[in-house]
Write a protein that holds these residues in place. Sequence first.
Motif, mmCIF file in Angstrom:
data_model
loop_
_atom_site.group_PDB
_atom_site.id
_atom_site.type_symbol
_atom_site.label_atom_id
_atom_site.label_comp_id
_atom_site.label_asym_id
_atom_site.label_seq_id
_atom_site.Cartn_x
_atom_site.Cartn_y
_atom_site.Cartn_z
ATOM 1 N N UNK B 18 -34.528 -26.922 23.490
ATOM 2 C CA UNK B 18 -34.072 -27.302 22.367
ATOM 3 C C UNK B 18 -32.810 -26.659 21.987
ATOM 4 N N UNK B 19 -31.970 -26.828 21.069
ATOM 5 C CA UNK B 19 -30.766 -26.271 20.705
ATOM 6 C C UNK B 19 -30.654 -26.221 19.140
ATOM 7 N N UNK B 20 -30.373 -25.208 18.648
ATOM 8 C CA UNK B 20 -30.305 -25.160 17.170
ATOM 9 C C UNK B 20 -28.537 -24.807 16.981
ATOM 10 N N UNK B 21 -27.994 -25.702 16.121
ATOM 11 C CA UNK B 21 -26.692 -25.490 15.855
ATOM 12 C C UNK B 21 -26.502 -24.614 14.675
ATOM 13 N N UNK B 22 -25.227 -24.122 14.621
ATOM 14 C CA UNK B 22 -24.853 -23.289 13.498
ATOM 15 C C UNK B 22 -23.180 -23.478 13.147
ATOM 16 N N UNK B 23 -22.913 -24.307 12.114
ATOM 17 C CA UNK B 23 -21.457 -24.575 12.015
ATOM 18 C C UNK B 23 -21.216 -23.860 10.855
ATOM 19 N N UNK B 24 -19.837 -23.141 10.928
ATOM 20 C CA UNK B 24 -19.237 -22.457 10.004
ATOM 21 C C UNK B 24 -17.805 -22.977 9.577
ATOM 22 N N UNK B 25 -16.855 -21.939 9.281
ATOM 23 C CA UNK B 25 -15.517 -22.472 8.910
ATOM 24 C C UNK B 25 -14.424 -21.317 9.479
ATOM 25 N N UNK B 26 -13.574 -21.540 8.772
ATOM 26 C CA UNK B 26 -12.185 -20.582 9.190
ATOM 27 C C UNK B 26 -12.542 -19.224 8.599
ATOM 28 N N UNK B 27 -13.393 -18.936 7.642
ATOM 29 C CA UNK B 27 -13.338 -17.739 6.947
ATOM 30 C C UNK B 27 -14.611 -17.104 7.794
ATOM 31 N N UNK B 41 -40.916 -15.366 12.368
ATOM 32 C CA UNK B 41 -42.261 -15.712 12.345
ATOM 33 C C UNK B 41 -42.883 -15.687 11.171
ATOM 34 N N UNK B 42 -43.944 -16.775 10.679
ATOM 35 C CA UNK B 42 -44.592 -16.867 9.564
ATOM 36 C C UNK B 42 -45.307 -15.821 8.903
ATOM 37 N N UNK B 43 -44.811 -15.107 7.626
ATOM 38 C CA UNK B 43 -45.122 -13.926 7.384
ATOM 39 C C UNK B 43 -44.635 -12.608 7.661
ATOM 40 N N UNK B 44 -43.629 -12.731 8.545
ATOM 41 C CA UNK B 44 -42.972 -11.604 8.953
ATOM 42 C C UNK B 44 -41.469 -11.256 8.547
ATOM 43 N N UNK B 45 -41.049 -10.092 8.706
ATOM 44 C CA UNK B 45 -39.541 -9.901 8.724
ATOM 45 C C UNK B 45 -38.885 -10.499 9.855
ATOM 46 N N UNK B 46 -37.872 -11.069 9.474
ATOM 47 C CA UNK B 46 -36.970 -11.497 10.428
ATOM 48 C C UNK B 46 -36.624 -10.460 11.685
ATOM 49 N N UNK B 47 -36.317 -10.928 12.836
ATOM 50 C CA UNK B 47 -36.281 -10.230 14.172
ATOM 51 C C UNK B 47 -34.992 -10.457 14.794
ATOM 52 N N UNK B 81 -42.395 -22.598 24.156
ATOM 53 C CA UNK B 81 -43.889 -22.116 24.076
ATOM 54 C C UNK B 81 -44.372 -22.195 22.669
ATOM 55 N N UNK B 82 -45.586 -22.485 22.687
ATOM 56 C CA UNK B 82 -46.035 -22.436 21.190
ATOM 57 C C UNK B 82 -45.671 -21.052 20.318
ATOM 58 N N UNK B 83 -45.645 -19.983 21.041
ATOM 59 C CA UNK B 83 -45.481 -18.704 20.262
ATOM 60 C C UNK B 83 -43.960 -18.808 19.579
ATOM 61 N N UNK B 84 -43.005 -19.684 20.063
ATOM 62 C CA UNK B 84 -41.642 -19.789 19.501
ATOM 63 C C UNK B 84 -41.764 -20.581 18.144
ATOM 64 N N UNK B 85 -42.642 -21.036 17.728
ATOM 65 C CA UNK B 85 -42.745 -21.724 16.608
ATOM 66 C C UNK B 85 -42.419 -20.730 15.442
ATOM 67 N N UNK B 86 -41.543 -20.920 14.887
ATOM 68 C CA UNK B 86 -40.711 -19.893 13.788
ATOM 69 C C UNK B 86 -39.608 -20.559 12.935
ATOM 70 N N UNK B 87 -38.995 -19.704 12.099
ATOM 71 C CA UNK B 87 -37.874 -20.142 11.465
ATOM 72 C C UNK B 87 -36.496 -19.086 12.173
ATOM 73 N N UNK B 88 -35.499 -19.872 12.314
ATOM 74 C CA UNK B 88 -34.161 -19.405 12.832
ATOM 75 C C UNK B 88 -33.241 -19.484 12.302
ATOM 76 N N UNK B 89 -32.599 -18.122 12.012
ATOM 77 C CA UNK B 89 -31.300 -18.116 11.217
ATOM 78 C C UNK B 89 -30.103 -17.708 12.101
ATOM 79 N N UNK B 105 -31.260 -21.787 7.788
ATOM 80 C CA UNK B 105 -32.594 -21.571 8.540
ATOM 81 C C UNK B 105 -32.792 -22.830 9.073
ATOM 82 N N UNK B 106 -33.501 -22.939 10.258
ATOM 83 C CA UNK B 106 -33.980 -23.973 11.054
ATOM 84 C C UNK B 106 -35.422 -23.889 11.384
ATOM 85 N N UNK B 107 -36.353 -24.662 10.858
ATOM 86 C CA UNK B 107 -37.828 -24.528 11.120
ATOM 87 C C UNK B 107 -38.051 -25.375 12.570
#
Lengths: 125, 111
Positions: B18-27, B41-47, B81-89, B105-107
């Motif tokens: 899978x791929x997750x995109x992140x579109x920004x700008x010239x700033x 991961x659910x209920x934890x701090x970002x890593x 993998x199942x353990x990859x289920x998380x939010x990505x920023x 963020x992307x779930x």
Amino acid sequence: QVQLRESGPGLVKPSETLSLTCAVSAYSISSNYYWGWIRQPPGKGLEWIATIFHSGSTYYNPSLKSRVTISVDTSKNQFSLNLNSVTAADTAVYYCARLGGTLLRGFTGGYFDSWGQGALVTVSS
Amino acid sequence: QSVLTQPPSVSGAPGQRVTISCTGSTSNIGTGFDVQWYQQLPGTAPKLLIYGNNNRPSGVPDRFSGSKSGTSASLAITGLQAEDEADYYCQSYDTSLSGSLFGGGTKLTVL
């Protein structure tokens, strides 16, 4: 390995000041790293609040700048956040974090490489 | 405009890519500032997952990779993998903020 731990009241009344402290262990806060605060409202995304260098240089999110103060206490190896005139919209999990990579990449290339576990702060009367 | 746009959700079956995109700008991304990726991961701090566009911190599996082109960046996860289920920023520096900017963020759901 550096560890960060947030502490402070979990409940703050509207219009009052939210105050949090981040205690840093296993690493000197006076070393060449920046330190920052990030928050996450329930069910929402991450928002950068502020960053500080041990020398006292500060950087604030413009949307919060008028209400926020970040400070550092090198003698206690900790840094703090004050957010005044809070409303329900300030309810969030507040994270402190280390901004790494700046020695090689400069401030603009920094990344948050170590995070605290987060502190939930609820604004309610 | 100080915005990093990510898809709200993506999904894939175990073993897929899978791929997750992140579109920004010239700033931000378009100016050449580095892009970072974080896993929450659910209920934890970002890593920290990826820094400097395509670098993995020690301990992050090579199933995770990052890339950047123009005003956008992408995170790719192979061998899902199942353990990859998380939010990505995604995150970058923004000149309008004079500070750090996070994507919305992307779930990731592993089917």
